[in-house]
Design an enzyme around this catalytic site. Sequence first.
Site, mmCIF file in Angstrom:
data_model
loop_
_atom_site.group_PDB
_atom_site.id
_atom_site.type_symbol
_atom_site.label_atom_id
_atom_site.label_comp_id
_atom_site.label_asym_id
_atom_site.label_seq_id
_atom_site.Cartn_x
_atom_site.Cartn_y
_atom_site.Cartn_z
ATOM 1 N N GLU A 1 -28.405 25.597 8.803
ATOM 2 C CA GLU A 1 -28.269 24.260 9.394
ATOM 3 C C GLU A 1 -28.831 24.243 10.815
ATOM 4 O OE1 GLU A 1 -25.932 25.941 7.824
ATOM 5 O OE2 GLU A 1 -24.529 24.642 6.751
ATOM 6 N N GLY B 1 -17.272 34.047 15.857
ATOM 7 C CA GLY B 1 -17.766 32.690 16.102
ATOM 8 C C GLY B 1 -16.667 31.715 16.502
ATOM 9 N N ARG B 2 -15.569 31.705 15.770
ATOM 10 C CA ARG B 2 -14.512 30.719 16.043
ATOM 11 C C ARG B 2 -13.659 31.087 17.257
ATOM 12 N NH1 ARG B 2 -14.155 33.364 11.368
ATOM 13 N NH2 ARG B 2 -12.364 34.668 10.881
#
Length: 536
Positions: free
Chosen positions: A202, A254-255
């Site tokens: 994405e 990442g989070r």
Amino acid sequence: MTIWNALSRHATATASRPILTLFDDPKRAADFSIEACNFLFDYSKTAIDSEARALLLQLAEDSGVAARREAMFAGQPINETEDRAVLHTALRATQDQLIVDGRDVLEGVRATRARMAAFARDLREGRFQGQGGAISDVVNIGIGGSDLGPAMATLALAPYHTGPRCHFVSNVDGAHVHDVLAPLNPETTLIIVASKTFTTAETMANAASARAWMARRVADPVAQFAAVSSAPERTAAFGIAPERVFGFEDWVGGRYSLWGPVGLPLMLAIGPTHFEAMLAGAAEMDAHFRTAPFARNLPVMLALVGIWHNQIQGHATRAVLPYDQRLSRLPAYLQQLEMESNGKRVAMDGSDLTRNSGPVVWGEPGTNGQHAFYQLIHQGTRIVPCEFMLAAEGHEPELDHQHRALAANCLAQSEALLRGRNLEAARALMAARGLTGAELERQARHRVFPGNRPSTTLLYPRLTPFVLGGILALYEHRVFVEGVILGINSFDQWGVELGKELALNLAPLLEGGDAGTEHDGSTLALATLFRRLREH
Ligand code: F6P
């Protein structure tokens, strides 16, 4: 008998006891709440009593939370399926050194933060310019942890914005990048491509589209690109100059990455000083988590309330309900934090989990949710434990009357969930409206609120950068504690892989190519219909 069994037994034995009766003890509210680090966490409106709490605390002890916590802070490879340390706490650490494998990891953290701050100052003070003048807009292109944290925090800290306008593009749906870029001037826009791996489909598609958009108006498009990534060779291949590449190590998931370079758009918006204040708030929560006894420990007790509601009482979801409009993206952020971390069906050793994994997390800010889904929370057949959040003060003194209205609503909701309204009271209400007989009875039944629905409330002084840092670190550690108790690895995310693989596999089929590997009948039929609908 195991602690789990003892907890289940206790929950069954006390199931018919209304939570409200626990308040016969005048000390209940004080005894079942914690005041620490600017916060008041009230869990007295749950069915947890002294015995349940003692068992839950024992569960945390027996699960080895303390040892695992220290292993995390020390940089041991507790992400065992990826053989990595979990050191997002290093991004906000206040100590001088943190030696991991013979190396001080804080040196690199500080150096990168200093580079971010220098870049932020240059941009905010007009020394770094676009090809048409000072940067007016920043567009962060990223997804998941490379989007949700900075997008949520940038909105949360709107009163502190003194820099360029910040926008966020995440979805591969071209509508997203189109609609964000359309009103902007490419000559005064900075694009940040944020991707730990720099391979996420994405993000790479949106980055290419943004570069093409920029190229239509400026001579050197990548001169207005910066990158946030752990893959410098890939950012170089994209053409982004190393001085605008901000790296971080693979021990930042990442989070959990808002605290470092992923926070760059936020730093550009609010400035390095406020960004540091957010880190300081998180660091204070880290210190509290490491030192407070479990019974007075905010993340530990928040986690134990979660375990009680989900694994012991069997409530599959929890609603996060910030009465703070600027936290409107917090539920989405927490969805990734909690569900990507603890939504797992096998334990660390690969064996099947013997209890439920983490809950479904959802929510919306109050009071909006009250006019949408609270109906189900009050009168539906399923119980949804609610987590209310409220600031004592807003940032708009001239609108303080509205803040008081907001607060009254927040407290009223948790009280209504607790107390409910019985049939007798509902009948009296209908009688007062002149109804009688069967009609009174029928109408009264619709106006009964069963009550006895659990909630917690987190109170904080005001949504400052410092307080936001504390809230986010609180939830990070809550996820950690729940993960340790469940015996799962909260730091991998294998569950996102299969869909990615199949999407790659399906792309040629949608373009009319070979069906490739086997597909089921439904997917083949949908692909055929999709192609047919596009033939015009
Ligand atoms: O697909 C899930 C995921 O890997 C998340 O864990 C992560 O936050 C997101 O994708 C984005 O990854 P990256 O920063 O590497 O583009």
